[in-house]
Each structure stands twice: as structure tokens, then as C-alpha cells.
Design an enzyme around this catalytic site. Structure first.
Site, PDB file in Angstrom:
ATOM      1  N   MET A 274      10.669 -17.603 -55.280  1.00 16.45           N
ATOM      2  CA  MET A 274       9.890 -18.808 -54.994  1.00 16.45           C
ATOM      3  C   MET A 274      10.624 -19.799 -54.106  1.00 16.45           C
ATOM      4  O   MET A 274      10.066 -20.838 -53.762  1.00 16.45           O
ATOM      5  CB  MET A 274       9.525 -19.501 -56.316  1.00 16.45           C
ATOM      6  N   ARG A 275      11.862 -19.476 -53.720  1.00 18.35           N
ATOM      7  CA  ARG A 275      12.612 -20.436 -52.916  1.00 18.35           C
ATOM      8  C   ARG A 275      11.939 -20.684 -51.568  1.00 18.35           C
ATOM      9  O   ARG A 275      11.940 -21.801 -51.054  1.00 18.35           O
ATOM     10  CB  ARG A 275      14.050 -19.958 -52.720  1.00 18.35           C
ATOM     11  N   ALA A 276      11.318 -19.656 -51.010  1.00 14.86           N
ATOM     12  CA  ALA A 276      10.662 -19.819 -49.712  1.00 14.86           C
ATOM     13  C   ALA A 276       9.528 -20.831 -49.792  1.00 14.86           C
ATOM     14  O   ALA A 276       9.346 -21.648 -48.883  1.00 14.86           O
ATOM     15  CB  ALA A 276      10.135 -18.468 -49.220  1.00 14.86           C
TER      16      ALA A 276
END
Length: 683
Positions: A274-276
Site C-alpha cells: 500500500m505504500r504506492a
């Protein structure tokens, strides 16, 4: 202190400048990775950014740059009493590629810690970079243990220094900026993901622009102060715009509609984790603030995707970074109507008029607009009627066949996971994951007197050395009286990276029955394994009458894969020439990097033709490698019911072992690990 080159004087490089400026507006974006060829102002731009960063308030006398408004309660220089802060310029701290662990995280005085119980700590570069910029030039060449420390600090916002139960912790939140030349190798995926944005830079091909670059650089070199003074007005204006965007940033609204577009884009491009999504949201918000708007638009989302996603889509080192912009526009268009269906008054966020990316900010797509994945073998490959069979060695050229019997390059078969091939013995080379070696990290195997600064204390050996002298030293309390001569350094065993030199037979005999596709797939698999084990790789090919160095030893396995992909086949089999060329390459590399041990991988069916006594000459060349102790393995590419066993004979001459293409697979029924000299010792 030398006068830095003005940021506003940089010609072109719009994506590079935008990526850096967005991080200046919102450090939460997470830094930027600058990829590009040498001589493209990467380092110049990063160093120029520091002059534009707002000043920071620090606690007077604190070596860890604590914020007076909220000082770190665990600061080694604390606790801090309430006092007015002191303003200073934001720092740009450079991490050298060859830095030691103590230089990065700091050093703890073990002797004072054991004898006095005092945490005498000398801060490192992570402490110096707190609330500033940490710049790593050639970040792809950084040693693995330093990468691990950077990952920990970036994830936790703090640095921990521990030595045998004695620990020091301090805050370490910084803007991570890295530059790299992809030709020298790629980054580990874990570190790659830590960079919020990535930009690709290249030299301009416009004549007028190149002239202006040279003109400004010469003017700066002649009079740095005068050149900077001429750009002072533009620098001040840009500094004020950054400050204004920072002030506007908290008021920027990220609506549910654009948030849905962000999530849909990340899902469509199948990025991991989910970092993107989070980075895209922060980048789009910073883009809106930079433009002076209080609301994020679809154009901001598109530009954020071009900056935040390309480096997160790489599945292996052979994948080229980049996005399919047509797919991006389609995804934004499909997610857009849902935004307005809830009654939102935002304009339709579709890609109409947005095909140019809003004037920069992103990585140029590939020429074909698609991901670069390992090529598949042609349908029906292996049947005699699918493609023309190669002419016999020495036969005249057939109509339509390239001169000299050379055939066009064939596609590589699908890569697979290979068995681990290792160099025997205990080395002392660069940290990696292939062969056993004495390293700074790994399992403890013994103790020795330290040479220079103590880095890894062997506590039991230190106590054992100090214990007999306690009475003579007048010990009266419970504490152990420890002196410098008592300290013992732990010796550790880990893994090293090697130089894997591929010697690939590209002669006509290898092209028979379309074996070259399977051979290329095997070499591609070994290259992927070399990337994962942090090796250097080189490529020597031989066919016709000679051998050539297709790729000198490098850390860039994707460059080796590209050379392999375009490798033609045909002609005779000068096996001896290939082995002798490999010997020359290894001789030069031993002078350049004597601690890195080589592993010779010969990919051939073992045949030798052309010239007088080709078999005998190949045997003498092989024994030359054996006499110098070069570890070797022969990948036997012979196929069919009738096998001559020539590759096995070559392996015996080399003092190594032979494996077939099937045995090379990690999931085959053979053993999981092959010592490349086992056969040689048995012989």
C-alpha cells in the site's frame, strides 16, 4: 565552503527538478531516486536543493538536531530543558558508498561502557542528517549491510546502535535522495520501494540546449560567486514559492473521487503493498500546493503516478521501469465517472487534454509502451519444420542466410530458479549471498585482537582475557577492570558476492535443433540468480574463428541480459579461444579486485572445431584455469539420445563439475547445492 551551483540555473531536466521540489514542499513524499547516465546534472541538482530548503530550529548544543518545540525524550544529549531554539540551514549529508557501519550509525565506546557503564557515543551520518537531506551518490553500489541500516532508519524514523547489550537510540528522520547509473546495477527491491519518487534523466539531444548547458557551466567554473549572484533573484523567488507551497499544503483537499483514482491506478498496475497509494496521495497533494491550488485534480493524480509508480513495478532486474501511459489514461478515465456519481462538482478527471502529463513530471514510457518481460520461445520451437536448420560448419552460405552461416538471434526460454553454485573455501570478498566468507556480519566463529577500531565485541573472549589480571589491577568493586589490550573482536562468517563470468558457446552446433533458446533461458536464469546474490557478472562469447568480451565484468545484470538477447549464432566452435579470452578477463579483474573470487560458468556442448588440433588446444586452455585455482562449472547443452560426453571431459580438464540444463533447475531431483569443484577433487 564552495558556492553551490544555483538550482534555477540548471538547463532542462524538468522531471528531476520537479521531483526534488515536491520533496522540498512535502518531505513526507519520501525522497526521490534519480536514475540516469553519467554527466546529466544529477549530483549538481541535489546539492543545489539544499540552498532552497527552509531553515530548521534546533536545540542549542544538541548533536542530534532536536526540535525545541518537541524534543526527542530519548535523545542521548537530553533531556532538554525548555529554551529558545536556534535557526540554522537544513543540512545535506552525503553518505559515501564505501562508508563503514560506524560512520553511518555512530560509534559506541565499548571499553568505557564495560568498565564505567558510560554510554559514550559519537554520532554518525544518520544523526547529522536528521531533519535534513541524506544524499547517496551511486546508491546502487552501496554495501548490503549499509542498505539494511538505511532501511531500518527510514522505516522507524530512528537509529539504534547496539553493542553486546549496550544500546543508544536517537531520532533519524531525513529526506532520502539517491542517484544512480543503471548500467552499474540495480537496487535491491526493499530499498527501491523506500524512495517515494523516481525520475529518469538523460542528456538533451537539442543542440541549442546543450550549448546553453556548456555556456553556463563554464561561466560558473570561472566565477562561482559572480555566477550565483546573477541567479540570486531567481533563487529567492523559488525559495519563496517553496515556503508558500508548504504553508498551503495543510489546506489542500484530497477528495474521495481522486482518492478512488489513486487506488484504481495502483491496483491496475499491480504494485506491491500500500505504500504506492500513500505516496501517490502525498505527491498529488504536493503538486496541487506547488500549483497554488487547494484541491487535487486528475492531472495531479496522473503526474503523481508517473513519478511514484515506475520503480515499484519491477518484478526482476530485467524489467525496464516505466508506465504504459495509454493504460494509465484508461484507468483514470474509468475511475473518473464514479467520482462524479456521488454528486461531486469536480470536473471530469478523464485524460482529455492530459496526454502530455501536465508539462513534465514522470518517466518516459518505453518505445513499445509495454512491460519488458523475459521473452518467450517461439511457438512450436524444436520441431524441424518451424525454422531453417543451420548450415553445417564450413558449408557455403545458403540464400537468405546471413554471411558466414550466422543466424539471427533467437528468443530466450522462460527463466527458472537455479541451484546455488558456490566457490569452495573461505573468501574475504564483498558482502553478498553466494560463497562462504569472513564478513562483518554473520554467525560468530571465533575471536581475535582488533585491528584498528573495535566494531564487533566478542564479550566472552574479552572477559576471559581480562579475568587473570583483576588482582594485579587492584580490582575492588563488582565492575570488571578492562583495558584496551583485553578487547577481542568477533570473527564472523557470512556470504560474499563473486564474479560470475559466463563463457557462452554461440557456434552453429549450439543452434542445431533450436537449442539456443533453452541455453539463453538457462543463462538468463543464472543471471537472475547472480542479481539476487549480489554478484558481478561478465559475458564472453565464442563462435566462428574468435571469442569476444560481450560484456566486461559489471554489477548490471540487466546489461548482460540485453547482450544475451541480441546474441547471434553460427559458425565453427573456437572453444579454446573462448577459454583463453576468459582467462584474460579474470587476470585483469584479479588486479582490479583481488578479494573477489571468480566463478567460471562455461555454457557449451563441449565440441571444439576450427584450426589445428582444436580439442587439444581447448584442453590446454582449460588446464590453465585449473592451475590458477579458478572455480568452474560446465553447463552441458548436449541433447539427443546419443551423447558424446564432451562437456563432462571439459569439466574434468577445468577441475570443476558438469551439470545438464535439467540438473541446473532447483526443483530437479538432483541435490540442491553443487560444489563446483566436487568432480575435480574426485578426479
Amino acid at each position: 565552503m564552495s558556492t553551490p551551483y544555483p538550482f534555477t540555473a540548471i538547463v532542462g531536466q524538468d522531471d528531476l527538478r520537479l521531483g526534488l521540489l515536491l520533496n522540498a514542499v512535502s518531505p513526507a513524499v519520501g525522497g526521490v531516486l534519480v536514475r540516469g547516465e553519467k554527466g546529466t546534472a544529477k549530483s549538481t541538482a541535489v546539492r543545489a536543493l539544499a540552498a532552497l530548503m527552509p531553515e530548521v530550529a534546533v536545540v542549542p548544543g544538541c548533536r542530534f538536531s532536536c526540535d525545541p518545540a518537541s524534543p526527542d525524550p530519548a535523545c542521548p544529549d537530553g533531556p532538554h530543558a525548555e529554551a529558545a531554539g536556534v535557526a540554522r540551514a537544513a543540512r545535506t549529508v552525503e553518505l559515501p558508498v564505501g562508508a563503514s557501519e560506524d560512520r553511518l550509525v555512530g560509534a559506541l565506546d565499548i571499553e568505557r561502557a564495560l568498565s564505567e557503564g558510560v554510554k559514550a557515543f559519537e554520532p554518525g551520518l544518520l544523526a547529522e542528517a536528521h531533519r535534513g537531506i541524506l544524499y547517496v551518490d551511486e546508491v546502487n553500489l552501496l554495501h548490503d549491510h549499509l542498505v539494511d541500516l538505511l532501511l531500518d532508519a527510514a522505516a522507524m524514523g530512528a537509529s539504534y546502535v547496539e553493542r553486546e547489550g549496550v544500546s543508544v537510540r536517537h531520532a533519524a528522520r531525513f529526506l532520502l535522495v539517491g542517484t544512480m547509473n543503471p548500467e552499474e546495477g540495480e537496487l535491491r527491491p526493499q530499498l527501491l520501494d523506500r524512495f517515494g519518487l523516481t525520475v529518469e534523466v538523460s542528456a538533451s539531444r537539442d543542440t541549442d540546449e546543450r550549448v546553453e548547458v556548456v555556456r553556463r557551466r563554464l561561466a560558473y567554473d570561472d566565477d562561482p560567486e559572480g555566477f550565483a549572484a546573477r541567479w540570486a533573484e531567481e533563487e529567492n523567488a523559488l525559495r519563496e514559492r517553496i515556503a508558500g507551497a508548504r504553508a498551503l499544503l495543510p489546506r489542500v483537499v484530497l477528495g474521495d473521487g481522486v482518492l478512488r483514482q489513486i487506488a484504481a491506478t495502483c491496483a491496475a498496475f499491480e504494485v506491491d503493498g500500500m505504500r504506492a497509494d500513500i505516496v501517490m496521495a502525498r505527491t498529488a497533494t504536493a503538486l496541487a500546493a506547488w500549483a497554488g491550488r487547494e484541491e487535487v485534480t486528475a492531472d495531479d493524480v496522473r503526474q503523481a503516478a508517473l513519478l511514484a509508480l515506475p520503480h515499484r513495478r519491477r518484478r526482476n532486474p530485467f524489467d525496464a521501469p516505466g508506465l504504459d501511459e495509454d493504460k494509465l489514461d484508461q484507468t483514470l478515465d474509468e475511475a473518473g465517472p464514479q467520482e462524479n456519481s456521488d454528486g461531486d462538482d469536480d470536473p471530469d478527471p478523464g485524460p482529455d487534454g492530459g496526454g502530455d502529463g501536465g508539462g513534465g513530471g514522470g518517466v518516459p514510457p518505453q518505445a513499445d509502451g509495454e512491460d519488458r518481460t523475459p521473452p518467450q520461445p517461439p511457438q512450436g520451437q524444436g520441431s524441424e519444420g518451424d525454422s531453417p536448420s543451420p548450415a553445417p560448419e564450413g558449408a557455403p552460405d545458403a540464400p537468405g542466410r546471413p554471411a558466414g552461416g550466422e543466424q539471427q538471434p533467437v528468443a530466450a526460454a522462460e527463466p527458472f530458479r537455479t541451484k546455488m553454485l558456490s566457490v569452495p573455501g573461505l573468501g574475504e570478498g564483498a558482502a553478498g549471498r553466494r560463497s562462504r566468507a569472513r564478513t562483518e556480519h554473520g554467525r560468530t566463529t571465533g575471536a581475535r585482537r582488533p585491528e584498528g577500531a573495535l566494531t564487533k565485541l566478542h564479550l566472552a573472549a574479552t572477559v576471559q582475557a581480562a579475568a587473570p589480571h583483576q588482582h594485579a589491577r587492584g580490582r575492588s568493586g563488582r565492575g570488571l577492570v578492562v583495558r584496551r589490550d583485553d578487547l577481542r573482536q568477533a570473527t564472523r562468517e557470512g556470504r560474499e558476492g563473486n564474479l560470475v563470468l559466463f563463457v557462452v558457446d554461440a557456434s552453429g552446433s549450439m543452434a542445431a535443433r533450436q537449442r539456443m533458446s533453452a541455453v539463453k533461458g538457462a543463462v538468463l536464469s543464472l543471471l537472475l540468480d547472480a542479481y539476487q546474490r549480489r554478484d558481478k557478472v561478465g559475458l564472453v562469447t565464442f563462435r566462428g574463428k574468435e571469442a569476444e568480451v560481450a560484456l566486461p565484468p559489471t554489477s548490471s545484470v540487466d546489461a548482460a541480459a540485453a547482450r544475451l538477447e541480441s546474441l547471434p549464432t553460427g559458425g565453427r566452435t573456437p572453444l579454446a579461444a573462448g577459454l583463453l579470452k576468459a582467462h584474460d578477463v579474470l587476470r585483469v579483474e584479479r588486479l582490479r579486485d583481488p578479494s573477489r573470487r571468480p566463478l567460471l560458468v562455461v555454457v557449451t556442448d563441449g565440441r571444439a572445431t576450427g584450426g589445428p588440433e582444436p580439442v587439444a588446444l581447448a584442453g590446454r586452455a582449460a588446464r590453465l584455469h585449473r592451475s590458477e585455482g579458478t572455480a568452474s562449472v560446465v553447463v552441458d547443452c548436449e541433447s539427443g539420445y546419443v551423447r558424446l560426453g564432451l562437456a563432462g571431459e571439459l569439466a574434468r580438464e577445468l577441475g570443476g563439475t558438469a551439470v545438464t540444463l535439467d540438473e541446473l533447475r532447483a526443483d530437479s531431483i538432483a541435490g540442491l547445492v553443487k560444489d563446483v569443484t566436487a568432480a575435480g577433487r574426485a578426479a
